[in-house]
Scaffold this motif. Structure first.
Motif: not given
Length: 379
Positions: A41-47
């Motif tokens: 799972v990608r857990v990207d946050r604020n770029g």
């Protein structure tokens, strides 16, 4: 067929993932891990790019690895003798940005985890948390992954961070904790005036110098059972005054503190404010204080987890690693609030340098150590 950690590390180096760019590194790892049966799972946050991967059932006893694929800028590219993003392997050496810090650490633990679940499916889970924000501000990397895990009911029972911890040869040091790190940004406010008439002014530099002298007069401590003495360093003093006959109205200083487990950041801030109050009473200079806390000190005490990792390292290298808390900060400072955490990796002599490189043999040895740790943990 086993997973080659050298090839995987070289492919990661070819991804130009300078903080905060993903550069294709997490896409590459997601493909490798998904093929081996990991849920990714990608857990990207604020770029900021981050990857969570789990093999095995949620809620089961789990072994975690943590690492980062982001790297620092290459600096003066003309000074590199090889392409910093070429991932060249020449005469037993892997070259490129991230070759020590820490695409090889990630390559080694991903390769070890993939081979382990294929060859000996464990009674439990393996969790990998890989960030693209370790070399950056650190606000939306491993922290984001841990926030995601808390929301989704995911948990690591223990975690090993793959930072380069070895000093002279692989296996000679592992980290069981880290000092805390904080910075004071101090502003001193006085009254501007003519240098020939100091009675009509209030010199903020004099008050600031007095404060800094009090801060540095006595060491914060002499060390604790597992930590060296805390350190306090004045890194700059400024007032921006171009005239030699003017007492300035304001002055500032920056102080960096690395503290052991005898202190908390809050206690050190309280101590600093007490000193400021004393100097204000003596001089009339008023102080403002802004603080940045990079992390609190922490320790994973010697016990079953420490012994398991230490014994695996010694079995593969013939060296009993020193249990250390030295060095700067790492993302272990965030993981320690989630589960017991240790750090072990290869020799970091060239990290962040021009012509960063590492011996291929170290990468192979590191994968073998990580594999032995997994086998011992799930035995």
């Amino acid at each position: 067929m086993t997973t080659d950690p050298v090839d995987l590390s070289a492919r990661l180096i070819r991804c130009p993932s300078v903080t905060p760019e993903e550069g294709g590194a997490l896409q590459l790892l997601s493909g490798v891990l998904s093929e081996a049966g990991f849920d990714c799972v990608r857990v990207d946050r604020n770029g900021v790019p981050n990857l969570f991967a789990r093999w095995g059932a949620r809620g089961a006893r789990s072994f975690g690895f943590n690492g980062h694929t982001d790297v620092v800028p290459v600096g003066a590219r003309a000074e590199w003798t090889r392409d910093p993003f070429g991932g060249a392997v020449e005469e037993g050496i892997l070259w490129g940005r991230g070759a020590t810090d820490m695409k090889t650490g990630v390559g080694a633990f991903v390769a070890a985890a993939v081979d382990f679940v294929r060859e000996t499916p464990p009674d439990g889970a393996i969790i990998l948390t890989i960030t693209g924000d370790e070399e950056g501000p650190g606000r939306d990397g491993t922290r984001a992954l841990l926030d995601y895990m808390a929301t989704e009911g995911e948990a690591m029972s223990v975690c090993l961070v793959g930072e380069p911890t070895s000093q002279q040869q692989i296996g000679d040091m592992m980290k069981i904790g880290r000092r805390g790190s904080m910075t004071f940004f101090i502003e001193a406010r006085g009254v501007q005036g003519h240098a020939a008439y100091p009675q009509r002014a209030r010199n903020p530099l004099h008050g600031l110098i007095d404060l800094l002298a009090r801060m540095t007069a006595t060491p914060l401590d002499t060390g604790t059972a597992h930590f060296e003495a805390s350190t306090l360093q004045v890194t700059t003093i400024d007032c921006g005054n171009p005239a030699n006959n003017v007492i300035p109205a304001r002055a500032s200083a920056t102080v960096n503190i690395r503290f052991n487990d005898a202190h908390s950041s809050g206690a050190i801030i309280h101590w600093a404010k007490e000193l400021m109050a004393e100097v204000t009473q003596a001089s009339g200079v008023i102080f403002g204080l802004r603080t940045e806390v990079s992390g609190e000190s922490f320790l994973t005490p010697p016990g079953e987890f420490v012994a398991l990792v230490r014994d695996a390292v010694q079995a593969e290298t013939g060296i009993a690693p020193e249990l250390s808390t030295s060095g700067g900060t790492s993302d272990a400072r965030f993981v320690k609030d989630h589960c017991p955490v240790l750090e072990f990796g290869l020799v970091g002599k060239t990290m962040h340098k021009v012509d960063e490189h590492v011996e291929v043999e170290q990468i192979l040895r590191l994968k073998a150590i990580y594999g032995r740790i997994l086998r011992a943990y799930f035995a």
